[in-house]
Motif scaffolding. Sequence first.
Motif, PDB file in Angstrom:
ATOM      1  N   GLU A  94       0.826  -1.209   0.000  1.00  0.00           N
ATOM      2  CA  GLU A  94       0.000   0.000   0.000  1.00  0.00           C
ATOM      3  C   GLU A  94       0.857   1.254   0.000  1.00  0.00           C
ATOM      4  O   GLU A  94       0.465   2.278  -0.575  1.00  0.00           O
ATOM      5  N   THR A  95       2.044   1.193   0.596  1.00  0.00           N
ATOM      6  CA  THR A  95       2.938   2.347   0.552  1.00  0.00           C
ATOM      7  C   THR A  95       3.461   2.557  -0.862  1.00  0.00           C
ATOM      8  O   THR A  95       3.540   3.694  -1.334  1.00  0.00           O
ATOM      9  N   PHE A  96       3.806   1.468  -1.570  1.00  0.00           N
ATOM     10  CA  PHE A  96       4.223   1.598  -2.965  1.00  0.00           C
ATOM     11  C   PHE A  96       3.107   2.156  -3.832  1.00  0.00           C
ATOM     12  O   PHE A  96       3.340   2.997  -4.701  1.00  0.00           O
ATOM     13  N   ALA A  97       1.880   1.700  -3.601  1.00  0.00           N
ATOM     14  CA  ALA A  97       0.746   2.208  -4.377  1.00  0.00           C
ATOM     15  C   ALA A  97       0.529   3.686  -4.093  1.00  0.00           C
ATOM     16  O   ALA A  97       0.299   4.484  -5.012  1.00  0.00           O
ATOM     17  N   LEU A  98       0.620   4.069  -2.822  1.00  0.00           N
ATOM     18  CA  LEU A  98       0.453   5.474  -2.455  1.00  0.00           C
ATOM     19  C   LEU A  98       1.550   6.331  -3.063  1.00  0.00           C
ATOM     20  O   LEU A  98       1.288   7.439  -3.559  1.00  0.00           O
ATOM     21  N   MET A  99       2.777   5.814  -3.060  1.00  0.00           N
ATOM     22  CA  MET A  99       3.885   6.563  -3.651  1.00  0.00           C
ATOM     23  C   MET A  99       3.711   6.694  -5.169  1.00  0.00           C
ATOM     24  O   MET A  99       4.006   7.744  -5.747  1.00  0.00           O
ATOM     25  N   GLY A 100       3.213   5.636  -5.825  1.00  0.00           N
ATOM     26  CA  GLY A 100       2.988   5.704  -7.271  1.00  0.00           C
ATOM     27  C   GLY A 100       1.915   6.707  -7.639  1.00  0.00           C
ATOM     28  O   GLY A 100       2.090   7.513  -8.560  1.00  0.00           O
TER      29      GLY A 100
END
Length: 139
Positions: A94-100
């Motif tokens: 979810e952190t990667f998705a938020l960063m993307g």
Amino acid sequence: MAIASLFGVVALPIVLIGILLPVALVVALQVWLCKRKNRWLGLILPGLSLLFSLAMLLSVGVFSHVGTSVVSYDEHGTVVEEHHEESHPGVGAETFALMGVNFLINNIPTVVLGGIWLHYKNRRDFQDELNKMNIQDLE
């Protein structure tokens, strides 16, 4: 009800001017920079926008590891319950998705300003080639 609609009629243009005027000024500045003789001046604003989006991306990565603390008080102001929650180490999906998503949204101005720069760069290159052809035709 009439006051609410009157407030909306008055506030809407003020809010639109407050949002659209800075955007229009940035676009006008970008066009002005791109029309200058130095073709690299037009990359200043897209570069700043890219740096800003990278800073925002870094802040999402850093602040995703911050722990939270919940404190409950009673009516007299004394602490009833205190709960600390530490974030898990490592970066989750979810952190990667938020960063993307953050990177894509924050780079919209970079793409727009870069598109303006490309338009004027291609236009200048086309004019330079026409001038070279005209010079060759005169020889």
